[in-house]
Design an enzyme around this catalytic site. Structure first.
Site, short mmCIF file in Angstrom:
data_model
loop_
_atom_site.label_atom_id
_atom_site.label_comp_id
_atom_site.label_asym_id
_atom_site.label_seq_id
_atom_site.Cartn_x
_atom_site.Cartn_y
_atom_site.Cartn_z
N LYS A 1 -39.75 -39.66 77.92
CA LYS A 1 -39.79 -40.82 77.57
C LYS A 1 -41.06 -41.83 77.57
CE LYS A 1 -34.84 -41.16 78.91
NZ LYS A 1 -34.03 -41.71 79.89
N TYR B 1 -28.22 -43.83 71.38
CA TYR B 1 -27.58 -43.95 72.72
C TYR B 1 -26.28 -44.76 72.30
CZ TYR B 1 -31.51 -42.48 75.96
OH TYR B 1 -32.34 -41.90 76.69
N ASN C 1 -37.08 -43.37 83.93
CA ASN C 1 -36.81 -41.91 84.57
C ASN C 1 -37.24 -40.91 83.85
OD1 ASN C 1 -34.81 -41.87 82.49
ND2 ASN C 1 -33.17 -41.43 83.71
N HIS D 1 -35.21 -37.15 79.41
CA HIS D 1 -33.82 -37.10 78.94
C HIS D 1 -33.53 -35.84 78.50
CE1 HIS D 1 -30.41 -38.13 76.72
NE2 HIS D 1 -30.55 -37.14 75.80
N GLU E 1 -27.40 -34.81 69.36
CA GLU E 1 -28.98 -35.27 69.62
C GLU E 1 -30.11 -34.56 68.83
OE1 GLU E 1 -27.70 -37.16 74.07
OE2 GLU E 1 -29.26 -35.39 73.81
P1 CMP Z 1 -30.65 -40.75 80.03
O1 CMP Z 1 -30.19 -39.43 80.57
O2 CMP Z 1 -31.57 -40.81 78.93
O3 CMP Z 1 -29.21 -41.41 79.55
C1 CMP Z 1 -29.06 -42.87 79.61
C2 CMP Z 1 -30.21 -43.51 80.09
O4 CMP Z 1 -29.74 -44.90 80.30
C3 CMP Z 1 -30.54 -42.93 81.62
O5 CMP Z 1 -31.34 -41.81 81.13
C4 CMP Z 1 -31.38 -43.90 82.11
O6 CMP Z 1 -32.70 -43.84 81.42
C5 CMP Z 1 -30.63 -45.39 81.35
N1 CMP Z 1 -29.73 -46.00 82.41
C6 CMP Z 1 -30.16 -47.38 82.90
N2 CMP Z 1 -29.25 -47.68 83.99
C7 CMP Z 1 -28.28 -46.51 84.15
C8 CMP Z 1 -27.32 -46.59 85.02
N3 CMP Z 1 -26.69 -47.25 85.64
N4 CMP Z 1 -26.48 -45.12 84.74
C9 CMP Z 1 -27.06 -44.21 83.62
N5 CMP Z 1 -28.07 -44.32 82.89
C10 CMP Z 1 -28.88 -45.48 83.09
#
Ligand code: CMP
Length: 140
Positions: free
Chosen positions: A11, A51, A114, A117, A128
């Site tokens: 990311k 998303y 984070n 992904h 995806e």
């Molecule tokens: P990802 O695995 O890319 O899938 C959805 C993304 O939303 C997640 O990683 C985070 O980057 C973001 N995100 C932010 N807040 C939340 C939350 N409370 N729960 C899950 N995903 C979140």
């Protein structure tokens, strides 16, 4: 055990901080093959569509702002049980809850930022991968 494909994203936070190499090293040293790879600065429509399943969540706007603020490195990984194995290497969505040594623990700053992904299941992986890679780039 089945050979699977999954979508992996380094990311914008991980790209900004110079962690692409370490993330790729983790992939390759864990017997996952990089089958396709692109660097893409996501537009809002691309991020919204990718998303879409989270569209009604409170964090959606923040997630789209984050994912469109700089380039991401997007990969298709292939290997035995690749979906679960990549998720294990990533660790829990929230870096604060991720196990020691996982990529999110090492490189993630918050639940939004984070670092990486991964697809959460076979159907999601198909969607995806097709979202980012034309069939000829991944061998259909
Ligand atoms: P990802 O695995 O890319 O899938 C959805 C993304 O939303 C997640 O990683 C985070 O980057 C973001 N995100 C932010 N807040 C939340 C939350 N409370 N729960 C899950 N995903 C979140």
């Amino acid at each position: 055990m089945a050979i699977e494909r999954t979508l992996a994203i380094c990311k914008p936070d991980a790209v900004e901080r110079g962690h692409i190499g370490e993330i790729i090293r983790a992939i390759e040293s864990n017997q996952l093959k990089i089958r396709a790879m692109r660097m893409v600065h996501l537009t809002r429509p691309m991020a919204d569509g990718f998303y879409a399943v989270h569209r009604d969540r409170a964090f959606f706007r923040e997630l789209i702002d984050f994912m469109t603020r700089g380039p991401s490195v997007i990969m298709v990984l292939e290997g035995e049980n690749a979906i679960a194995r990549w998720r294990e290497l990533m660790g829990a969505t929230d870096p604060a809850k991720a196990a020691e040594g996982t990529l999110r623990k090492r490189f993630g700053a918050s639940i939004t930022e984070n670092a990486v992904h991964g697809s959460d299941g076979p159907e999601t992986a198909r969607f995806e991968i097709a979202w980012f890679f034309p069939g000829y780039e991944v061998g259909y």
